[in-house]
Design a protein around this motif. Structure first.
Motif, PDB file in Angstrom:
ATOM      1  N   LEU A   1       0.989  -0.992   0.066  1.00 18.47           N
ATOM      2  CA  LEU A   1      -0.040   0.095   0.049  1.00 18.47           C
ATOM      3  C   LEU A   1       1.055   1.050   0.056  1.00 18.47           C
ATOM      4  CD1 LEU A   1      -2.732  -1.062   2.583  1.00 18.47           C
ATOM      5  CD2 LEU A   1      -2.964  -0.983   0.260  1.00 18.47           C
ATOM      6  N   LYS A   2       0.312   2.309  -0.865  1.00 19.81           N
ATOM      7  CA  LYS A   2       1.230   3.419  -0.804  1.00 19.81           C
ATOM      8  C   LYS A   2       0.840   4.558   0.417  1.00 19.81           C
ATOM      9  CE  LYS A   2      -0.081   6.024  -4.143  1.00 19.81           C
ATOM     10  NZ  LYS A   2      -0.145   6.865  -5.211  1.00 19.81           N
ATOM     11  N   LYS A   3      -0.465   4.130   0.523  1.00 19.06           N
ATOM     12  CA  LYS A   3      -1.085   5.125   1.908  1.00 19.06           C
ATOM     13  C   LYS A   3      -2.260   4.365   2.304  1.00 19.06           C
ATOM     14  CE  LYS A   3      -2.754   9.355   0.317  1.00 19.06           C
ATOM     15  NZ  LYS A   3      -3.039  10.495   0.358  1.00 19.06           N
ATOM     16  N   LEU A   4      -2.548   4.459   3.485  1.00 17.29           N
ATOM     17  CA  LEU A   4      -3.838   4.004   4.305  1.00 17.29           C
ATOM     18  C   LEU A   4      -4.466   5.291   4.774  1.00 17.29           C
ATOM     19  CD1 LEU A   4      -5.520   1.427   5.313  1.00 17.29           C
ATOM     20  CD2 LEU A   4      -4.104   1.904   7.347  1.00 17.29           C
ATOM     21  N   ILE A   5      -5.843   5.394   4.577  1.00 15.37           N
ATOM     22  CA  ILE A   5      -6.514   6.382   5.400  1.00 15.37           C
ATOM     23  C   ILE A   5      -7.624   5.637   6.146  1.00 15.37           C
ATOM     24  CG2 ILE A   5      -7.873   8.345   5.125  1.00 15.37           C
ATOM     25  CD1 ILE A   5      -6.653   8.890   2.230  1.00 15.37           C
ATOM     26  N   ALA A   6      -7.729   5.856   7.206  1.00 19.99           N
ATOM     27  CA  ALA A   6      -8.569   5.330   8.293  1.00 19.99           C
ATOM     28  C   ALA A   6      -9.341   6.460   9.057  1.00 19.99           C
ATOM     29  CB  ALA A   6      -7.883   4.435   9.337  1.00 19.99           C
ATOM     30  N   THR A   7     -10.499   6.401   9.189  1.00 19.92           N
ATOM     31  CA  THR A   7     -11.399   7.472   9.949  1.00 19.92           C
ATOM     32  C   THR A   7     -12.122   6.576  10.971  1.00 19.92           C
ATOM     33  OG1 THR A   7     -13.413   7.119   8.538  1.00 19.92           O
ATOM     34  CG2 THR A   7     -11.783   8.862   8.176  1.00 19.92           C
ATOM     35  N   CYS A   8     -12.553   7.601  12.052  1.00 24.23           N
ATOM     36  CA  CYS A   8     -13.522   6.968  12.898  1.00 24.23           C
ATOM     37  C   CYS A   8     -14.520   8.010  13.385  1.00 24.23           C
ATOM     38  CB  CYS A   8     -12.905   6.442  14.284  1.00 24.23           C
ATOM     39  SG  CYS A   8     -12.141   7.738  15.522  1.00 24.23           S
ATOM     40  N   TYR A   9     -15.815   7.486  13.593  1.00 24.98           N
ATOM     41  CA  TYR A   9     -16.656   8.806  14.093  1.00 24.98           C
ATOM     42  C   TYR A   9     -16.777   8.743  15.561  1.00 24.98           C
ATOM     43  CZ  TYR A   9     -20.002   4.581  14.630  1.00 24.98           C
ATOM     44  OH  TYR A   9     -20.545   3.582  15.238  1.00 24.98           O
ATOM     45  N   THR A  10     -17.409   9.883  16.015  1.00 22.62           N
ATOM     46  CA  THR A  10     -17.400  10.300  17.548  1.00 22.62           C
ATOM     47  C   THR A  10     -18.203   9.108  18.353  1.00 22.62           C
ATOM     48  OG1 THR A  10     -17.831  12.503  16.866  1.00 22.62           O
ATOM     49  CG2 THR A  10     -18.332  11.998  18.936  1.00 22.62           C
ATOM     50  N   GLY A  11     -19.031   8.503  17.889  1.00 18.15           N
ATOM     51  CA  GLY A  11     -19.565   7.408  18.758  1.00 18.15           C
ATOM     52  C   GLY A  11     -19.319   6.163  18.619  1.00 18.15           C
ATOM     53  N   SER A  12     -18.123   5.963  17.785  1.00 14.35           N
ATOM     54  CA  SER A  12     -17.722   4.547  17.488  1.00 14.35           C
ATOM     55  C   SER A  12     -17.339   3.701  18.831  1.00 14.35           C
ATOM     56  CB  SER A  12     -16.343   4.590  16.563  1.00 14.35           C
ATOM     57  OG  SER A  12     -15.911   3.298  16.799  1.00 14.35           O
ATOM     58  N   PRO A  13     -17.815   2.639  18.960  1.00 11.47           N
ATOM     59  CA  PRO A  13     -17.593   1.759  20.145  1.00 11.47           C
ATOM     60  C   PRO A  13     -16.177   1.303  20.259  1.00 11.47           C
ATOM     61  CG  PRO A  13     -18.933   0.616  18.621  1.00 11.47           C
ATOM     62  CD  PRO A  13     -18.923   1.940  18.114  1.00 11.47           C
ATOM     63  N   ILE A  14     -15.382   1.362  18.938  1.00 11.59           N
ATOM     64  CA  ILE A  14     -14.216   0.736  19.107  1.00 11.59           C
ATOM     65  C   ILE A  14     -13.243   1.892  19.298  1.00 11.59           C
ATOM     66  CG2 ILE A  14     -14.872  -1.581  18.277  1.00 11.59           C
ATOM     67  CD1 ILE A  14     -13.672  -0.517  15.592  1.00 11.59           C
ATOM     68  N   ALA A  15     -13.566   3.142  19.026  1.00  6.87           N
ATOM     69  CA  ALA A  15     -12.624   4.120  19.109  1.00  6.87           C
ATOM     70  C   ALA A  15     -11.744   4.144  20.304  1.00  6.87           C
ATOM     71  CB  ALA A  15     -13.409   5.603  19.271  1.00  6.87           C
ATOM     72  N   ASN A  16     -10.220   4.497  19.879  1.00  8.04           N
ATOM     73  CA  ASN A  16      -9.664   4.353  21.130  1.00  8.04           C
ATOM     74  C   ASN A  16      -9.160   2.942  21.708  1.00  8.04           C
ATOM     75  OD1 ASN A  16      -8.698   6.988  20.860  1.00  8.04           O
ATOM     76  ND2 ASN A  16     -10.559   7.425  22.021  1.00  8.04           N
ATOM     77  N   ARG A  17      -9.362   1.787  21.138  1.00  7.09           N
ATOM     78  CA  ARG A  17      -9.459   0.425  21.556  1.00  7.09           C
ATOM     79  C   ARG A  17      -8.261  -0.262  20.832  1.00  7.09           C
ATOM     80  NH1 ARG A  17     -13.274  -0.849  25.799  1.00  7.09           N
ATOM     81  NH2 ARG A  17     -15.124   0.225  25.295  1.00  7.09           N
ATOM     82  N   GLN A  18      -8.113  -0.082  19.554  1.00  8.53           N
ATOM     83  CA  GLN A  18      -7.074  -0.893  18.881  1.00  8.53           C
ATOM     84  C   GLN A  18      -5.903  -0.143  19.297  1.00  8.53           C
ATOM     85  OE1 GLN A  18      -7.096  -3.885  17.521  1.00  8.53           O
ATOM     86  NE2 GLN A  18      -9.238  -3.891  18.357  1.00  8.53           N
ATOM     87  N   LEU A  19      -5.747   1.139  18.623  1.00  7.51           N
ATOM     88  CA  LEU A  19      -4.435   2.039  18.767  1.00  7.51           C
ATOM     89  C   LEU A  19      -5.218   3.290  19.539  1.00  7.51           C
ATOM     90  CD1 LEU A  19      -1.814   3.200  18.228  1.00  7.51           C
ATOM     91  CD2 LEU A  19      -2.653   3.889  16.090  1.00  7.51           C
ATOM     92  N   SER A  20      -4.897   3.549  20.713  1.00  8.22           N
ATOM     93  CA  SER A  20      -5.173   4.579  21.415  1.00  8.22           C
ATOM     94  C   SER A  20      -4.959   5.861  21.017  1.00  8.22           C
ATOM     95  CB  SER A  20      -5.227   4.455  23.015  1.00  8.22           C
ATOM     96  OG  SER A  20      -5.572   5.490  23.721  1.00  8.22           O
ATOM     97  N   ILE A  21      -5.880   6.569  20.168  1.00  8.12           N
ATOM     98  CA  ILE A  21      -5.498   7.860  19.876  1.00  8.12           C
ATOM     99  C   ILE A  21      -5.340   8.834  20.847  1.00  8.12           C
ATOM    100  CG2 ILE A  21      -6.353   9.959  18.567  1.00  8.12           C
ATOM    101  CD1 ILE A  21      -7.707   7.697  16.620  1.00  8.12           C
TER     102      ILE A  21
END
Length: 182
Positions: A1-21
């Motif tokens: 891959l040349k580039k990976l773009i990932a987003t999360c939304y405010t209410g995501s139940p997995i936000a900050n679970r895999q890689l803690s932003i």
């Protein structure tokens, strides 16, 4: 891959679970539960431990070699800023909200995107989805062998279904039957 773009939304139940932003941004409380865009262009053994893992990815964000920015909106895929990211993408790989599956697929088709997404097997009968399968514009992918998957949910999600539970890390989940790749 040349580039990976990932987003999360405010209410995501997995936000900050895999890689803690939250940790990458220095632990500031005001950064918790906000939507982010992560752009990964570099992945290597940044920590020097002989392997490449999420600790390396976190360090690459901290050093600025990869980009982590807060989104202006709430991170909903239908927002103007997320649609602009969709236009930039060559291939989309995600787990869209099952309740918005029809709308999400319509956006992918409208923007002429290749995709690998997870959805319920019942989607094959949706009036919006069946013609895509029939016309060879969408395919059912390799089966998820058990046919069901665990999805993490927010703390306020009602735990009334028989497939609900809490895992060993204290994360609340629901088990959904009939999950397939498209």
């Amino acid at each position: 891959l040349k580039k990976l773009i990932a987003t999360c939304y405010t209410g995501s139940p997995i936000a900050n679970r895999q890689l803690s932003i939250f940790d990458v941004l220095g632990g500031a409380e005001e950064n918790r539960n906000k939507p982010y865009k992560a752009v990964v262009t570099s992945v290597y053994d940044k920590t020097g431990d002989g392997g490449v893992d999420m600790l390396d990815v976190a360090e690459l964000f901290k050093s600025g070699e990869n980009e982590l920015t807060e989104l202006n909106g709430d991170g909903d895929f239908r927002s103007e800023e997320c649609m602009a990211l969709l236009d930039e993408a060559d291939i989309v790989v995600t787990n869209p909200p099952f309740s918005l599956f029809r709308e999400y697929v319509a956006a992918l088709i409208e923007h002429n995107k290749k995709f690998i997404i997870i959805g319920n097997v019942n989607a094959i009968a949706y009036k919006e989805i069946f013609p895509l399968l029939k016309d060879d514009k969408m395919w059912i992918g390799a089966s998820i062998h058990s046919g069901d998957r665990k999805f993490f949910v927010p703390d306020d999600y009602p735990m009334k279904a028989s497939g609900c539970g809490i895992d060993e890390d204290g994360r609340r989940f629901i088990r959904v039957k009939g999950v397939r790749w498209y």
